[in-house]
Design a protein around this motif. Structure first.
Motif, short mmCIF file in Angstrom:
data_model
loop_
_atom_site.label_atom_id
_atom_site.label_comp_id
_atom_site.label_asym_id
_atom_site.label_seq_id
_atom_site.Cartn_x
_atom_site.Cartn_y
_atom_site.Cartn_z
N PRO A 148 0.83 -1.21 0.00
CA PRO A 148 0.00 0.00 0.00
C PRO A 148 0.87 1.27 0.00
O PRO A 148 1.83 1.36 0.76
CB PRO A 148 -0.81 -0.12 1.29
CG PRO A 148 -0.10 -1.12 2.14
CD PRO A 148 0.70 -2.00 1.24
N CYS A 153 3.22 3.18 2.70
CA CYS A 153 2.70 3.12 4.06
C CYS A 153 3.69 2.36 4.94
O CYS A 153 4.33 1.42 4.50
CB CYS A 153 1.35 2.39 4.09
SG CYS A 153 0.00 3.28 3.32
N GLU A 154 3.78 2.78 6.17
CA GLU A 154 4.65 2.13 7.15
C GLU A 154 3.88 1.00 7.86
O GLU A 154 2.64 0.98 7.87
CB GLU A 154 5.03 3.16 8.21
CG GLU A 154 6.06 4.15 7.77
CD GLU A 154 7.44 3.67 8.19
OE1 GLU A 154 7.59 3.20 9.32
OE2 GLU A 154 8.36 3.77 7.37
N PRO A 155 4.62 0.08 8.52
CA PRO A 155 3.94 -0.93 9.33
C PRO A 155 3.09 -0.26 10.41
O PRO A 155 3.52 0.69 11.05
CB PRO A 155 5.10 -1.70 9.99
CG PRO A 155 6.29 -1.42 9.14
CD PRO A 155 6.09 -0.06 8.55
N CYS A 156 1.88 -0.78 10.59
CA CYS A 156 0.97 -0.28 11.62
C CYS A 156 0.74 1.22 11.52
O CYS A 156 0.93 1.96 12.48
CB CYS A 156 1.47 -0.66 13.03
SG CYS A 156 0.13 -0.64 14.25
N GLU A 157 0.34 1.64 10.33
CA GLU A 157 0.09 3.07 10.09
C GLU A 157 -1.19 3.19 9.27
O GLU A 157 -1.34 2.51 8.26
CB GLU A 157 1.27 3.66 9.32
CG GLU A 157 1.15 5.16 9.05
CD GLU A 157 2.38 5.72 8.34
OE1 GLU A 157 2.95 6.69 8.83
OE2 GLU A 157 2.78 5.16 7.30
N SER A 158 -2.10 4.05 9.69
CA SER A 158 -3.29 4.29 8.88
C SER A 158 -2.90 5.05 7.62
O SER A 158 -1.83 5.69 7.56
CB SER A 158 -4.32 5.09 9.68
OG SER A 158 -3.89 6.42 9.83
#
Lengths: 403, 403
Positions: free
Chosen positions: B243, B277-282
């Motif tokens: 993403p 997108c970063e890990p664990c990022e909306s």
């Protein structure tokens, strides 16, 4: 009855990730020394129950002596070229970011030259580290009590973002967990099968071209087998995140919502349909495909409402609202047998359930809500599924078109 | 000046993927026999230029004799338990889906039992296959002429969705390319380093627990090394999609848009900012983080406008519109040095550029547009970046608030 866009609990990440400084050893070393650390054991974070359920952060200074060697960050080039498969694997300190509102630690880092201008980055740094198998660290973490011998105070507890940790801490735990899990599952190169090493404070893994263990006599190069991903930039070097659609589908009249009951759900529990995005598929198409595959319902227009990371292990929930085509509302579970039941719920019914659930859910964990004769339960407010259902129940579709 | 939501060209995937039948060998074998196939050589699809630029589909029946052995699909259990690392690796036929509007092939498949009810699935099946290194297939594909000796007619041509193939074909090529590329980069298990095998018509890879090559004498089990991903479901078994946020940021007054010029762009070319997108990022957080890291601009509210798959190699572009905070509009390139320039463009200026570009771009490839003294170019209409810029230029933000 307005347009509800309340953010799910893990949006609004509380730290500045400063992702562009993860390859700067001087920054990382300085940040680690002033940091608070979340310890993980088999992906369970160290939490406490006193005075309330929260992460049991430890200052780095209290755990540094437990490491097998003095721990240092090194540059990608230095670390890769020095690779020796006989060396012990150093612990991975995942840099989570800096809390810019907490200036108590006194940590400051001045960007150098073109890399980060002359901006001074300040705040409390946070890291996550895996101590599975490190007996000394585990002893310290549990205060000398063996795991399982007590239920209060610091202990390893499984964690999910919807389980009641403060939102700020749940977000940090989620980031650390997702990156540690990715590192655990990527110790080998998926292109050539050789071992990989962790770089950039846990956020990159590369397949080194040489291994000093292969140098037997003078003149040996130490070259490993040829691997295609050593040249250029490849996505497999970076943590993986799986885009996932989750959707509240309303009927063409705008007065019903489609919810499903999965085999694994408790009796009476219904939620929005969901599924992974496919390769080369837009989010809008994924909503239409998944809805049809799971329920037989055919969807026309789709909008994306809001998103929520779901790091178990690596999902990014893309919360959507869609509307069924007038001639596509018949439910058919005969395609993909994932659901045990799919049903159109009257939005008036759902509104009453939501009002009861939001009024009565003290722990955020959701409640069984009796509505007339039928007992129906939907996900708790902390879940994006709840927010999507609430949005359509409160008039997101209908009146002035919003999609 | 309305709300522009024209879909980018690869949304509206033209086939029914029937993803739930990929593990059904009887379905796949029957579909392959009636299929048209896209051949790939080093990830370049076989296309032709006559009568116009398009995919050169080949009926499966014309290429089946080129395969080393009669090709059959097998069940996951059968294939995994029969694994022998000494066997040649069979070609991967990626099932792309069925064109339900094309009933000419006569292909029909009746769902059996609970799996797919008694629905009859009809239409023309499509597959993709990689023939890199298969000399016979290459000879057939090029009609006996060596690659590079001619520029017209069937040949391997690099392809990107914005390069002029009909949208329907670009989507099919993109899906095939992304899945073949993922298979190429995942021949080994990232958890244990052992070889993996391709299943489910190219959309799954697993790490077999046994290898017949390890059975030397009676009583040997053929067990391979222990691997943690053999139990349960793991995301590494499935194709990866990354993403990516891409965003048109307007200023707080709503009359300017923030665009960037990358080092790799030609002179005068500006586009929306973008990043993974970063890990664990909306998604909303990713827009704010990337915009600040690349330009120093701080963003408040964010909505997701539309999405576009970008299979080079595996991105899903999440097109967003955001608005800068009143006190966060100062540009600072000193954080992440990715951009050479970032600039606030007057929306009136951008509207004139868009009108000229959309009016004059015959090939969809975008054009240089002179506007007064400065020559500025933005991405062509086929790119989601263009759609986002056009949406804000035409009043998406301003007047009645839409976000």
């Amino acid at each position: 009855m307005g347009n509800t866009r309340a953010p799910p609990p893990t949006t609004g990440f509380p730290l500045n990730r400063l992702s562009f400084l993860r390859d700067t050893p001087a920054f990382l070393s300085s940040a680690l020394a002033s940091s608070r650390v979340i310890l993980f054991n088999n992906l369970h974070p160290l939490t406490t129950t006193t005075p309330h359920y929260s992460v049991h952060f430890l200052p780095y200074t209290t755990i540094s002596h437990l490491l097998p060697n003095p721990f240092t960050f090194e540059s990608e080039d230095a670390y890769t070229s020095a690779y020796d498969s006989r060396d012990p694997i150093p612990p991975i300190f995942v840099f989570l970011g800096v809390d810019e509102k907490d200036l108590e630690s006194g940590f400051e880092y001045q960007g150098q030259g073109g890399k980060s201008g002359d901006t001074v980055y300040k705040g409390r740094p946070y890291f996550a580290v895996d101590v599975s198998g490190n007996e000394k660290a585990q002893e310290l973490a549990l205060g000398g009590v063996k795991e399982g011998e007590k239920t209060e105070g610091p202990n390893w507890r499984p964690q999910r973002v919807d389980m009641g940790l403060p939102a700020r801490e749940a977000a940090m735990v989620g980031f650390g967990r997702q990156v540690l899990h990715w590192n655990m599952n990527n110790r080998f190169c998926s292109s050539c099968g050789s071992s990989t090493i962790s770089l950039h404070a846990g956020t990159k893994r590369v397949c080194p071209g040489t291994d000093k263990a292969l140098i037997i006599e003078d003149g040996d190069t130490g070259n490993r087998i040829v691997c295609t991903v050593r040249k250029g930039v490849h996505n497999i070097a970076f943590p993986r995140t799986d885009p996932t659609v989750i959707m509240a589908i309303v009927n063409s009249a705008g007065d019903k919502v489609l919810l499903g009951h999965n085999k694994r759900f408790p009796k009476g529990f219904f939620s929005t349909l969901a599924g992974f995005c496919e390769p080369c598929e837009s989010v809008e198409d994924a909503v239409r495909r998944e809805t049809w595959e799971e329920s037989g319902v055919r969807v026309g227009r789709v909008i994306i409402h809001s998103t929520q990371p779901w790091p178990y292990p690596a999902s990014l929930m893309l919360g959507c609202i869609g509307q069924a085509l007038p001639d596509g509302e018949t439910i058919d579970l005969g395609h993909d047998p994932e659901l045990e039941e799919a049903r159109w719920f009257d939005l008036g019914h759902i509104r009453r359930i939501i009002e009861k659930a939001e009024g009565g859910a003290k722990d955020g964990g959701g409640q069984w809500v009796s509505d007339g004769e039928e007992v129906v339960r939907i996900p708790p407010p902390a879940a994006i599924a709840h927010q999507l259902i609430a949005a359509v129940a409160r008039g997101f579709v209908g009146g002035v078109p919003k999609i």
